[in-house]
Design an enzyme around this catalytic site. Structure first.
Site, PDB file in Angstrom:
ATOM      1  N   THR A 115      -0.606   7.866  18.538  1.00  0.00           N
ATOM      2  CA  THR A 115      -1.607   8.901  18.256  1.00  0.00           C
ATOM      3  C   THR A 115      -2.103   8.815  16.814  1.00  0.00           C
ATOM      4  OG1 THR A 115       0.005  10.511  17.488  1.00  0.00           O
ATOM      5  CG2 THR A 115      -0.488  10.511  19.857  1.00  0.00           C
ATOM      6  N   TYR A 152       0.834  -1.206   0.000  1.00  0.00           N
ATOM      7  CA  TYR A 152       0.000   0.000   0.000  1.00  0.00           C
ATOM      8  C   TYR A 152       0.875   1.265   0.000  1.00  0.00           C
ATOM      9  CZ  TYR A 152      -3.636   3.308   1.541  1.00  0.00           C
ATOM     10  OH  TYR A 152      -4.508   4.375   1.641  1.00  0.00           O
ATOM     11  N   GLU A 160       4.188   1.771  -0.532  1.00  0.00           N
ATOM     12  CA  GLU A 160       5.064   1.953  -1.691  1.00  0.00           C
ATOM     13  C   GLU A 160       4.236   2.105  -2.966  1.00  0.00           C
ATOM     14  OE1 GLU A 160       7.976   2.819  -1.273  1.00  0.00           O
ATOM     15  OE2 GLU A 160       9.140   1.548   0.053  1.00  0.00           O
ATOM     16  N   GLY A 161       3.087   1.414  -3.011  1.00  0.00           N
ATOM     17  CA  GLY A 161       2.191   1.563  -4.166  1.00  0.00           C
ATOM     18  C   GLY A 161       1.777   3.020  -4.342  1.00  0.00           C
ATOM     19  N   ASP A 215       3.490  -0.464  12.534  1.00  0.00           N
ATOM     20  CA  ASP A 215       2.391   0.438  12.888  1.00  0.00           C
ATOM     21  C   ASP A 215       2.997   1.780  13.322  1.00  0.00           C
ATOM     22  OD1 ASP A 215      -0.514   0.436  13.160  1.00  0.00           O
ATOM     23  OD2 ASP A 215      -0.119   0.972  15.242  1.00  0.00           O
TER      24      ASP A 215
HETATM   25  N1  LIG Z   1     -10.125   6.560   4.504  1.00  0.00           N
HETATM   26  C1  LIG Z   1      -8.951   7.037   4.834  1.00  0.00           C
HETATM   27  O1  LIG Z   1      -8.712   7.337   6.008  1.00  0.00           O
HETATM   28  C2  LIG Z   1      -7.886   7.269   3.782  1.00  0.00           C
HETATM   29  C3  LIG Z   1      -6.645   7.769   4.201  1.00  0.00           C
HETATM   30  C4  LIG Z   1      -5.656   7.961   3.246  1.00  0.00           C
HETATM   31  C5  LIG Z   1      -5.894   7.717   1.916  1.00  0.00           C
HETATM   32  N2  LIG Z   1      -7.095   7.237   1.530  1.00  0.00           N
HETATM   33  C6  LIG Z   1      -7.282   6.948   0.098  1.00  0.00           C
HETATM   34  O2  LIG Z   1      -8.550   7.380  -0.351  1.00  0.00           O
HETATM   35  C7  LIG Z   1      -9.061   6.458  -1.306  1.00  0.00           C
HETATM   36  C8  LIG Z   1     -10.444   5.995  -0.880  1.00  0.00           C
HETATM   37  O3  LIG Z   1     -10.360   5.360   0.398  1.00  0.00           O
HETATM   38  P1  LIG Z   1     -11.624   4.796   1.167  1.00  0.00           P
HETATM   39  O4  LIG Z   1     -11.373   4.944   2.610  1.00  0.00           O
HETATM   40  O5  LIG Z   1     -12.850   5.374   0.583  1.00  0.00           O
HETATM   41  O6  LIG Z   1     -11.483   3.249   0.838  1.00  0.00           O
HETATM   42  P2  LIG Z   1     -12.539   2.214   0.261  1.00  0.00           P
HETATM   43  O7  LIG Z   1     -11.883   0.876   0.328  1.00  0.00           O
HETATM   44  O8  LIG Z   1     -13.854   2.384   0.929  1.00  0.00           O
HETATM   45  O9  LIG Z   1     -12.682   2.679  -1.245  1.00  0.00           O
HETATM   46  C9  LIG Z   1     -11.866   2.253  -2.275  1.00  0.00           C
HETATM   47  C10 LIG Z   1     -12.743   1.950  -3.479  1.00  0.00           C
HETATM   48  O10 LIG Z   1     -11.920   1.565  -4.579  1.00  0.00           O
HETATM   49  C11 LIG Z   1     -12.483   0.409  -5.174  1.00  0.00           C
HETATM   50  N3  LIG Z   1     -11.380  -0.337  -5.813  1.00  0.00           N
HETATM   51  C12 LIG Z   1     -10.343  -0.966  -5.211  1.00  0.00           C
HETATM   52  N4  LIG Z   1      -9.536  -1.528  -6.134  1.00  0.00           N
HETATM   53  C13 LIG Z   1     -10.076  -1.241  -7.337  1.00  0.00           C
HETATM   54  C14 LIG Z   1      -9.723  -1.554  -8.670  1.00  0.00           C
HETATM   55  N5  LIG Z   1      -8.636  -2.291  -8.940  1.00  0.00           N
HETATM   56  N6  LIG Z   1     -10.506  -1.104  -9.667  1.00  0.00           N
HETATM   57  C15 LIG Z   1     -11.623  -0.387  -9.412  1.00  0.00           C
HETATM   58  N7  LIG Z   1     -12.016  -0.053  -8.171  1.00  0.00           N
HETATM   59  C16 LIG Z   1     -11.251  -0.476  -7.145  1.00  0.00           C
HETATM   60  C17 LIG Z   1     -13.130  -0.349  -4.044  1.00  0.00           C
HETATM   61  O11 LIG Z   1     -14.103  -1.277  -4.452  1.00  0.00           O
HETATM   62  C18 LIG Z   1     -13.714   0.795  -3.224  1.00  0.00           C
HETATM   63  O12 LIG Z   1     -14.998   1.146  -3.657  1.00  0.00           O
HETATM   64  C19 LIG Z   1      -8.047   5.316  -1.419  1.00  0.00           C
HETATM   65  O13 LIG Z   1      -7.237   5.544  -2.548  1.00  0.00           O
HETATM   66  C20 LIG Z   1      -7.235   5.442  -0.165  1.00  0.00           C
HETATM   67  O14 LIG Z   1      -5.917   4.976  -0.363  1.00  0.00           O
HETATM   68  C21 LIG Z   1      -8.102   6.987   2.435  1.00  0.00           C
END
Ligand SMILES: NC(=O)c1ccc[n+]([C@@H]2O[C@H](COP(=O)([O-])OP(=O)(O)OC[C@H]3O[C@@H](n4cnc5c(N)ncnc54)[C@H](O)[C@@H]3O)[C@@H](O)[C@H]2O)c1
Length: 311
Positions: free
Chosen positions: A208, A143, A145-146, A270
């Site tokens: 935290t 995640y 590094e991606g 973590d």
């Molecule tokens: N929620 C957080 O606290 C948070 C923090 C940092 C970054 N983000 C980033 O925000 C974005 C959304 O996060 P979220 O919390 O809503 O997560 P989430 O898992 O609820 O949403 C991710 C969505 O992407 C879809 N998805 C995953 N792989 C896919 C693929 N190969 N093709 C098409 N759709 C795909 C999933 O089905 C899902 O609907 C992500 O990129 C995440 O890395 C979220």
């Protein structure tokens, strides 16, 4: 405008789709439903300005759009570690595909990056200029590094091909429509409290986190997209920091639960501290979080109660 939201059926994506619909746009919600669900966008289905596309972004797709919000990627450790190779493919190949699309249709593209690109930070709070401290071979690397590669790809398409990009580094965000069993601390604690189960704190709880309510985050994403000439990266998050143990006690008080707190070993890599420096977002976007933690938590507790988490 016709706006593409990848990951639009996920937690943040579904709120963003609703906001964009509310602003009068046509929204194309693209999702493979790995962690997202149709329930999240139920209120939008049937609206003629809303279109749902079931597609996996690791495969290319041709669409005519004016803006791209690129959020597709599983975000919680439980989900992104389920198939780590797929996770990194989603970040790398998925971002290449979306950048290819942005280049072809000349649409601005915003990447939902993450505070995880800072790893276990040695600078606190983390400004955008900090390069991070990430383990490249650990179980979170698929995640972290991606997303780091996704940022690199954004910058290279920008420098090499003039693609109009925005990079946003999202810190912990919470609110209704978080997945119930995704292992994230907010949903975990609320669901455990509502069920009267033990609340599991990993480590001694002194680590935290800072939690941003989803409507604040979505406002930041929209502002960043409309801010011409500023590509970021920019941190979006709530700088109000709480220890995990304090947070657990807060949830117990808010739900009136009889749950006990139990301690389990800290998973590897973590991070100990996590707090955004949002000076850049304040000055360039005029953005800062407005929803107090307590108010956001109440809405989230109501959502999980409504799902029957207490039964
Ligand atoms: N929620 C957080 O606290 C948070 C923090 C940092 C970054 N983000 C980033 O925000 C974005 C959304 O996060 P979220 O919390 O809503 O997560 P989430 O898992 O609820 O949403 C991710 C969505 O992407 C879809 N998805 C995953 N792989 C896919 C693929 N190969 N093709 C098409 N759709 C795909 C999933 O089905 C899902 O609907 C992500 O990129 C995440 O890395 C979220």
């Amino acid at each position: 405008m016709r706006v593409l939201v990848t990951g639009g059926a996920g937690f943040i994506g579904s709120h963003l789709c609703a906001r964009l619909m509310n602003d009068g746009h046509e929204v194309l919600c693209l999702d493979n439903f790995f962690t997202g669900s149709k329930n999240n966008i139920l209120a939008l289905l049937g609206n003629p300005r809303f279109e749902l596309i079931r597609h996996d972004i690791t495969e290319p797709i041709l669409l005519e759009v004016d803006q791209i919000y690129h959020l597709a990627c599983p975000a919680s450790p439980v989900h992104y570690q389920y198939n780590p190779v797929k996770t990194i493919k989603t970040s790398v190949m998925g971002t290449i595909n979306m950048l290819g699309l942005a280049k072809r249709v000349r649409a601005p593209i915003l990447l939902a990056s993450t505070s995880e690109i800072y790893g276990d930070p040695q600078v606190h709070p983390q400004p955008e200029t900090y390069w991070g401290n990430v383990n490249p071979i650990g179980i979170r690397s698929c995640y972290d590094e991606g997303k780091r590669v996704a940022e690199t790809l954004m910058m290279d398409y920008h420098r090499q091909n003039g693609v109009d990009i925005r990079i946003v580094r999202i810190f912990n965000t919470f609110g209704p429509r978080m997945a119930e069993h995704d292992g994230r601390v907010v949903s975990n604690f609320i669901v455990q409290a509502l069920k009267g189960e033990d609340i599991t704190v990993y480590g001694d709880g002194s680590q935290t986190r800072s939690f941003c309510y989803v409507s604040d985050l979505v406002e930041g994403l929209v502002r960043m997209m409309s801010c011409n000439g500023f590509i970021g990266p920019v941190n979006l998050g709530n700088p109000v920091e709480t220890t995990i143990i304090e947070f657990a006690r807060r949830i117990i008080a808010l739900t009136g639960s009889h749950s006990q707190i139990v301690y389990k070993p800290l998973p590897s890599d973590d991070p100990q501290q996590r707090q955004p420096d949002i000076t850049l977002a304040r000055t360039t976007l005029g953005w800062e979080p407005l929803v107090p933690l307590e108010a956001g938590l109440k809405k989230t507790v109501d959502y999980f109660s409504g799902l029957g988490a207490a039964s």
